[in-house]
Design a protein around this motif. Structure first.
Motif, PDB file in Angstrom:
ATOM      1  N   PHE A   6       0.814  -1.205   0.000  1.00  0.00           N
ATOM      2  CA  PHE A   6       0.000   0.000   0.000  1.00  0.00           C
ATOM      3  C   PHE A   6       0.853   1.263   0.000  1.00  0.00           C
ATOM      4  N   ASN A   7       2.121   1.149  -0.370  1.00  0.00           N
ATOM      5  CA  ASN A   7       3.009   2.307  -0.384  1.00  0.00           C
ATOM      6  C   ASN A   7       2.451   3.413  -1.267  1.00  0.00           C
ATOM      7  N   SER A   8       2.679   4.651  -0.831  1.00  0.00           N
ATOM      8  CA  SER A   8       2.137   5.805  -1.563  1.00  0.00           C
ATOM      9  C   SER A   8       3.010   6.200  -2.738  1.00  0.00           C
ATOM     10  N   GLY A   9       4.222   5.702  -2.838  1.00  0.00           N
ATOM     11  CA  GLY A   9       5.109   5.989  -3.956  1.00  0.00           C
ATOM     12  C   GLY A   9       6.546   6.176  -3.494  1.00  0.00           C
ATOM     13  N   GLU A 314       1.189  -8.596   9.712  1.00  0.00           N
ATOM     14  CA  GLU A 314       0.364  -9.296   8.719  1.00  0.00           C
ATOM     15  C   GLU A 314       0.746  -8.952   7.278  1.00  0.00           C
ATOM     16  N   GLY A 315       1.877  -8.275   7.094  1.00  0.00           N
ATOM     17  CA  GLY A 315       2.372  -8.018   5.743  1.00  0.00           C
ATOM     18  C   GLY A 315       1.717  -6.862   5.021  1.00  0.00           C
ATOM     19  N   MET A 316       1.085  -5.954   5.765  1.00  0.00           N
ATOM     20  CA  MET A 316       0.480  -4.763   5.171  1.00  0.00           C
ATOM     21  C   MET A 316       1.546  -3.663   5.130  1.00  0.00           C
ATOM     22  N   VAL A 317       2.081  -3.405   3.962  1.00  0.00           N
ATOM     23  CA  VAL A 317       3.243  -2.529   3.822  1.00  0.00           C
ATOM     24  C   VAL A 317       2.827  -1.107   3.457  1.00  0.00           C
ATOM     25  N   GLY A 318       3.431  -0.119   4.131  1.00  0.00           N
ATOM     26  CA  GLY A 318       3.271   1.280   3.737  1.00  0.00           C
ATOM     27  C   GLY A 318       1.990   1.942   4.168  1.00  0.00           C
ATOM     28  N   VAL A 319       1.410   1.538   5.294  1.00  0.00           N
ATOM     29  CA  VAL A 319       0.107   2.082   5.685  1.00  0.00           C
ATOM     30  C   VAL A 319       0.190   3.173   6.756  1.00  0.00           C
ATOM     31  N   LYS A 320       1.387   3.477   7.210  1.00  0.00           N
ATOM     32  CA  LYS A 320       1.516   4.568   8.180  1.00  0.00           C
ATOM     33  C   LYS A 320       1.313   5.896   7.465  1.00  0.00           C
ATOM     34  N   GLY A 321       0.545   6.798   8.073  1.00  0.00           N
ATOM     35  CA  GLY A 321       0.243   8.084   7.461  1.00  0.00           C
ATOM     36  C   GLY A 321       1.471   8.950   7.257  1.00  0.00           C
ATOM     37  N   TYR A 322       1.343   9.941   6.410  1.00  0.00           N
ATOM     38  CA  TYR A 322       2.430  10.879   6.133  1.00  0.00           C
ATOM     39  C   TYR A 322       2.901  11.531   7.426  1.00  0.00           C
ATOM     40  N   ARG A 323       4.179  11.836   7.481  1.00  0.00           N
ATOM     41  CA  ARG A 323       4.792  12.266   8.747  1.00  0.00           C
ATOM     42  C   ARG A 323       4.144  13.505   9.363  1.00  0.00           C
TER      43      ARG A 323
END
Length: 356
Positions: A6-9, A314-323
């Protein structure tokens, strides 16, 4: 464990594109050379560039009044290159401020001319898109960010204006059908919906250029790049090749109509889950929610860290919100399968049950 990206880029790419690109690194089109080794002015690469440019116009249904150029520098470079090419120091451009990237574009444009911020949602932490605002007819152009990656908002209808519209489409280009002829200039970094990091695409109406009086450094002049067919200097060869492969994939999968159908399926599932579970809180105005980047929070801030830790496990990558925003951000670009959103929403439901 399967990873759900789920990375934003830079973000997820189609598996077929990754396979084809990896093969081309070893040998490109039976040339005996890697794609990383071929000359950018050879017929081998000129064919790649021409196909990439042609696919952009075909997918967006644009006629020959538009030129397509692939450039270095990422979309951020366009924050200065656009006013450098379009705005004289005694002229005014209208800008919308709906988040981080619009704000940065405003700052750069002010170095070249006057900037009129005609709409801003900063008063409510960028949780909505302004509507019904006025764009002065004297404005040289109106700049918008079609999708706000950081804040989670998206334009779903264009402002009513006769002023040329310039749009940063970095995070939603090729994700939906639109009448793209309503825009006079569009630009996007490739690393979200159309390829790998390292290149950005600019689509510009020919009649928009050549009106300013200031000298433009050759390497920053759109007209020079158009004349050279995006080969004025050595382009990011591999990034252009990956973009071409991704555009081929979009066309083969059914074009923008199919990308939009899949996008709606994914975002509707995610937003309905958020709205159903009191554990989660999406603060974006419903009518302005982004289909690409869902930004939301845990209703109880104390639950954020354990939820993000569970996602990691659980392998959900890139879901932390922008800093600068925090919370959770789920990016749902073209190459993300519905299966990944289904897995994520199941995890949300499980978490909500465990803390109830």
């Amino acid at each position: 464990m399967k990873k759900h990206n789920f990375n934003s880029g830079p973000s997820i790419l189609p598996q077929t594109v990754l396979q084809q690109a990896s093969e081309a690194i070893i040998e490109f089109n039976n040339t005996g050379l890697s794609i990383l080794e071929i000359g950018h002015r050879t017929p081998h690469f000129m064919t790649v560039m021409e196909e990439a440019r042609s696919l952009v116009k075909e997918l967006m249904q644009l006629d020959d009044s538009y030129d397509v150029i692939f450039l270095h520098g990422g979309a951020t470079t366009q924050f200065m290159q656009i006013p450098m090419n379009l705005l004289d120091s005694n002229e005014t451009a209208a800008y919308c401020d709906h988040g981080v990237w619009g704000s940065k574009a405003i700052k750069e444009a002010s170095l070249f001319g006057k900037v009129d911020v005609v709409a801003s949602s900063k008063d409510k932490s960028y949780t909505y898109i302004n509507k019904g605002f006025t764009v002065p007819n004297t404005s040289k152009y109106l700049h918008i960010t079609s999708n706000n990656t950081v804040e989670g908002t998206q334009w779903h209808s264009l402002p009513d204006t006769d002023v040329p519209i310039v749009a940063d489409m970095s995070s939603d280009i090729f994700s939906r059908e639109m009448d793209f002829s309503k825009f006079s200039l569009m630009y996007a970094g490739a690393q979200k919906n159309m390829g790998a990091a390292g290149v950005n695409v600019v689509l510009v109406k020919k009649d928009l250029l050549g009106t300013i009086k200031r000298p433009i450094p050759s390497i920053m002049d759109y007209q020079k790049h158009i004349e050279a067919n995006s080969l004025m200097n050595t382009p990011p060869v591999f990034a252009v090749y990956v973009a071409m492969l991704t555009l081929r994939w979009i066309k083969a999968e059914g074009g923008l109509a199919e990308m939009e159908r899949r996008s709606l399926e994914k975002c509707n599932l995610l937003y309905s889950t958020i709205d159903t579970l009191s554990t989660f809180d999406c603060r974006i105005n419903v009518e302005d929610r982004s289909r690409m980047n869902a930004v939301f929070f845990l209703s109880n801030p104390a639950h954020e860290a354990p939820f993000l830790e569970l996602c990691k496990q659980e392998g959900m990558v890139g879901v932390k919100g922008y800093r600068t925003v925090g919370g959770v951000r789920v990016s749902m670009y073209n190459a993300l399968a519905l299966e990944s959103v289904e897995a994520f929403t199941s995890l949300m439901q499980h978490f909500a049950t465990t803390i109830a």
